[in-house]
Design a protein around this motif. Structure first.
Motif, PDB file in Angstrom:
ATOM      1  N   THR A  98       0.831  -1.205   0.000  1.00 53.78           N
ATOM      2  CA  THR A  98       0.000   0.000   0.000  1.00 53.78           C
ATOM      3  C   THR A  98       0.866   1.256   0.000  1.00 53.78           C
ATOM      4  OG1 THR A  98      -1.703  -1.213   1.229  1.00 53.78           O
ATOM      5  CG2 THR A  98      -1.866   1.190   1.200  1.00 53.78           C
ATOM      6  N   ALA A  99       1.915   1.258   0.832  1.00 56.96           N
ATOM      7  CA  ALA A  99       2.821   2.409   0.877  1.00 56.96           C
ATOM      8  C   ALA A  99       3.489   2.614  -0.480  1.00 56.96           C
ATOM      9  CB  ALA A  99       3.867   2.201   1.962  1.00 56.96           C
ATOM     10  N   MET A 100       3.863   1.517  -1.129  1.00 58.08           N
ATOM     11  CA  MET A 100       4.485   1.609  -2.460  1.00 58.08           C
ATOM     12  C   MET A 100       3.533   2.248  -3.457  1.00 58.08           C
ATOM     13  SD  MET A 100       5.613  -1.552  -4.935  1.00 58.08           S
ATOM     14  CE  MET A 100       3.915  -2.142  -4.980  1.00 58.08           C
ATOM     15  N   ALA A 101       2.277   1.806  -3.451  1.00 61.57           N
ATOM     16  CA  ALA A 101       1.302   2.337  -4.402  1.00 61.57           C
ATOM     17  C   ALA A 101       1.051   3.823  -4.163  1.00 61.57           C
ATOM     18  CB  ALA A 101       0.000   1.545  -4.287  1.00 61.57           C
ATOM     19  N   LEU A 102       0.917   4.198  -2.896  1.00 62.10           N
ATOM     20  CA  LEU A 102       0.677   5.608  -2.572  1.00 62.10           C
ATOM     21  C   LEU A 102       1.900   6.466  -2.903  1.00 62.10           C
ATOM     22  CD1 LEU A 102      -1.131   5.149   0.879  1.00 62.10           C
ATOM     23  CD2 LEU A 102      -2.190   5.817  -1.290  1.00 62.10           C
ATOM     24  N   ASP A 103       3.101   5.945  -2.614  1.00 59.62           N
ATOM     25  CA  ASP A 103       4.322   6.716  -2.828  1.00 59.62           C
ATOM     26  C   ASP A 103       4.618   6.898  -4.311  1.00 59.62           C
ATOM     27  OD1 ASP A 103       6.485   7.943  -1.147  1.00 59.62           O
ATOM     28  OD2 ASP A 103       7.757   6.693  -2.426  1.00 59.62           O
ATOM     29  N   SER A 104       4.137   5.964  -5.134  1.00 58.96           N
ATOM     30  CA  SER A 104       4.379   6.062  -6.579  1.00 58.96           C
ATOM     31  C   SER A 104       3.600   7.195  -7.223  1.00 58.96           C
ATOM     32  CB  SER A 104       4.014   4.736  -7.254  1.00 58.96           C
ATOM     33  OG  SER A 104       2.597   4.552  -7.230  1.00 58.96           O
ATOM     34  N   GLY A 105       2.551   7.661  -6.522  1.00 61.95           N
ATOM     35  CA  GLY A 105       1.697   8.704  -7.091  1.00 61.95           C
ATOM     36  C   GLY A 105       0.632   8.169  -8.018  1.00 61.95           C
ATOM     37  N   LYS A 106       0.646   6.859  -8.284  1.00 63.27           N
ATOM     38  CA  LYS A 106      -0.337   6.248  -9.177  1.00 63.27           C
ATOM     39  C   LYS A 106      -1.614   5.840  -8.453  1.00 63.27           C
ATOM     40  CE  LYS A 106       3.265   4.482 -12.272  1.00 63.27           C
ATOM     41  NZ  LYS A 106       3.865   3.281 -12.908  1.00 63.27           N
ATOM     42  N   VAL A 107      -1.566   5.850  -7.114  1.00 64.67           N
ATOM     43  CA  VAL A 107      -2.725   5.473  -6.298  1.00 64.67           C
ATOM     44  C   VAL A 107      -2.887   6.513  -5.202  1.00 64.67           C
ATOM     45  CG1 VAL A 107      -3.718   3.726  -4.769  1.00 64.67           C
ATOM     46  CG2 VAL A 107      -2.405   3.014  -6.779  1.00 64.67           C
ATOM     47  N   LYS A 108      -4.142   6.862  -4.919  1.00 62.60           N
ATOM     48  CA  LYS A 108      -4.461   7.794  -3.831  1.00 62.60           C
ATOM     49  C   LYS A 108      -5.382   7.110  -2.841  1.00 62.60           C
ATOM     50  CE  LYS A 108      -6.233  10.890  -6.562  1.00 62.60           C
ATOM     51  NZ  LYS A 108      -5.997  10.261  -7.866  1.00 62.60           N
TER      52      LYS A 108
END
Length: 581
Positions: free
Chosen positions: A312-322
């Motif tokens: 989850t942290a990876m997805a949020l940090d990538s900017g592709k997921v909010k």
């Protein structure tokens, strides 16, 4: 002739004789002087010979003394030089100065077989004081032709006095130092232990030797002078609590093993860490079967759904997921002959917080798919989950991962299967999720905030860390972390229940349960991670993480938080106080 007349005649003869010798050129005078000179020369020669003899003897003695002084000490039958037998090790202290390990003076029993009169009788007499003595082996030592044999190392004072009273010729004692651990098994896997020769074998004892103490001992440069103590980061009070909870978990949940760690989220200091089964470092051989394995740092496990925190942290940090995004979790994912489904499926579209709350495998896999395989691998490497952890403990195992990452690997790894890591490095990576995004390698030595900042690496954005704090607290209040909540301490976290692999297949009846927690979530100061390996029972009859690992965290925080200086807060913003009347 009277007596007086005889004396007078003798005196006159003597006078006449003396007068004759004084005549120049007299024959009798020359003969007398020759005799005196000859005797004088003989006396001088004898004195010179005696002086030369003594000089030779003293030179020989002096030469041998120099030879013995420059020669290396002879080592026979594994006996060590006296200075090495009495060499000091530094005391080991906790962060508050409590002694965890220290040296005590003792003696060891030895024999000089060539002085033993009756080996059979000596063995029988020694057996009266040492009932567990190896009779056959001792007899073999006493009847050998050697000049030295160890019989028993590190006796008690009572045993020494009893053996002295036996009066066995050829038996003696040598002073030694023995390592003593006042807390017994309390911090066994952290402190470690030493061997019979007082050399570090495991834990921080071995770390101390690796810093140069062993090298000094090898060249004979150690002595019995007390050394500066080594202070650790652990708090023995918290350590005792953590071990108590871990040991009770093994018993109460009928588990194969258990462990827990309390980590300072901002400095990386390990405040407490325990793994069970364990051992008593005062007698480490008793724990040789299972207790030597430090499962926290030297055991790797598939950490289950705790890995969803990192996905989850990876997805949020990538900017592709909010946080406001939604993912369709209505249908299982079928790939490569495998079917990915949810344990407690909602069969609907889920928001990111709901995916975290309900621990959705489908939703988590879809977030990982958005980021991509290479970015997924890079992110876990950045968090230190795929490489060997760097810390002082020698017992650290390297994580395992697939040789080649394919899409099916990325999907299963997203929810904690396919990669095995140590529980301690999982806690360290978890700290980076809530402390503002800084990865700080763990330490068992005291570390200031400035020192921590020097070694810290920024791995995620501060906003991502803030989002993860929100998700941890959200799951603690509404999700699987509820069983870890402690009133006033605002505990949040993520559970993980992973099926274990048996004969190449996952067995749903054997679980590895973990809970990654932080508190207080308003400003996280501490990370607590617990695990329970193959439990067969749990609170409420369940065997998943919310009934085993989560209650372990609850019990640790409830007892240890006040000792760590965390003040409980009640009501919104801590405005309310809990009162008892």
């Amino acid at each position: 002739m009277s007596f007086l007349s005889r004396i007078m005649v003798l005196k006159s003869k003597a006078h006449f004789s003396a007068g004759g010798h004084n005549r120049p050129g007299g024959t009798q005078s020359s003969a007398f002087q020759g005799t005196v000179k000859k005797k004088s020369d003989q006396a001088r020669s004898r004195v010179a010979i005696i002086i030369a003899g003594f000089s030779v003897v003293y030179c020989i003695i002096g030469g041998r003394l120099v030879q013995y002084g420059m020669a290396s000490p002879e080592v026979v039958s594994s006996i060590m030089p006296a200075d090495r037998l009495m060499a000091s090790r530094p005391d080991i202290l906790d962060r508050n100065g409590e002694v965890l390990a220290t040296d005590i003076r003792t003696v060891s029993l030895y024999a000089e077989p060539h002085k033993i009169v009756d080996a059979d009788e000596a063995v029988e007499m020694l057996a009266t004081v040492l009932p567990d003595l190896d009779l056959k082996g001792t007899y073999k030592k006493l009847s050998s032709k050697s000049h030295f044999q160890w019989l028993r190392r590190q006796l008690t004072p009572k045993q020494q006095s009893q053996i002295l009273a036996l009066g066995i010729p050829g038996i003696g004692f040598r002073p030694e130092k023995r390592r003593f651990y006042p807390g017994g098994a309390t911090a066994a896997h952290i402190v470690g232990y030493v061997n019979i020769d007082n050399r570090g074998v495991a834990g921080m004892e071995k770390f101390i030797d690796n810093q140069g103490l062993a090298d000094l001992a090898a060249v004979g440069m150690t002595s019995d002078t007390p050394l500066e103590p080594v202070k650790l980061s652990i708090d023995v009070r918290v350590q005792a609590i953590v071990r108590d909870v871990v040991v009770n978990a093994v018993t109460n949940y009928k588990a194969k093993g258990a462990g827990a760690v309390v980590l300072d989220a901002n400095t990386g200091e390990v405040l407490a860490m325990a793994s069970a089964p364990d051992f008593d470092p005062n007698n480490p051989l008793e724990g040789a079967a299972e207790g030597w394995l430090n499962r926290m740092s030297n055991g790797t496990f598939e950490m289950g759904s705790t890995f969803k925190s990192f996905t989850t942290a990876m997805a949020l940090d990538s900017g592709k997921v909010k946080l406001t995004d939604n993912f369709d979790a209505r249908f299982p994912i079928r790939i490569g002959g495998f079917t990915i489904k949810d344990f407690h499926g909602k069969h609907r579209v889920l928001s990111v917080p709901e995916i975290f709350q309900y621990s959705s495998n489908i939703g988590t896999a879809k977030m990982a798919d958005v980021v991509g395989i290479e970015a997924h691998k890079e992110f876990l490497t950045r968090l230190g989950l795929l490489t060997r952890m760097q810390t002082e403990l020698p017992e650290v195992k390297t994580p395992t991962q697939p040789r080649e990452w394919k899409k099916i690997n990325s999907i299963t790894i997203s929810f904690g299967h396919g990669v095995s890591t140590t529980p301690l490095q999982t806690a360290v990576a978890g700290a980076a999720l809530v402390n503002g995004g800084k990865l700080i390698e763990p330490t068992f030595l005291p570390r200031t905030q400035d020192q921590a900042d020097e070694v810290a690496k920024v791995v995620i954005q501060e906003k991502t860390s803030a989002d993860m704090r929100y998700l941890f607290e959200y799951n603690g209040v509404n999700g699987s972390g509820r069983n870890a909540r402690v009133a006033g301490f605002d505990v949040g976290g993520k559970t993980g229940t992973a099926d274990k692999v048996v004969n190449g297949r996952y067995d749903s009846k054997l679980n590895f349960n973990a809970f990654l927690a932080a508190f207080p979530m308003g400003n996280p100061r501490y990370i607590v991670l617990s695990f329970c390996d193959e439990p067969h029972s749990g609170e409420g009859g369940g065997t998943i993480a919310s009934y085993t690992a989560a209650p372990m965290v609850r019990d640790i925080i409830r007892r240890a938080a006040p000792l760590l200086g965390v003040q409980p807060q009640f009501g919104d913003g801590g405005a309310a106080l809990l009162q008892s009347y």
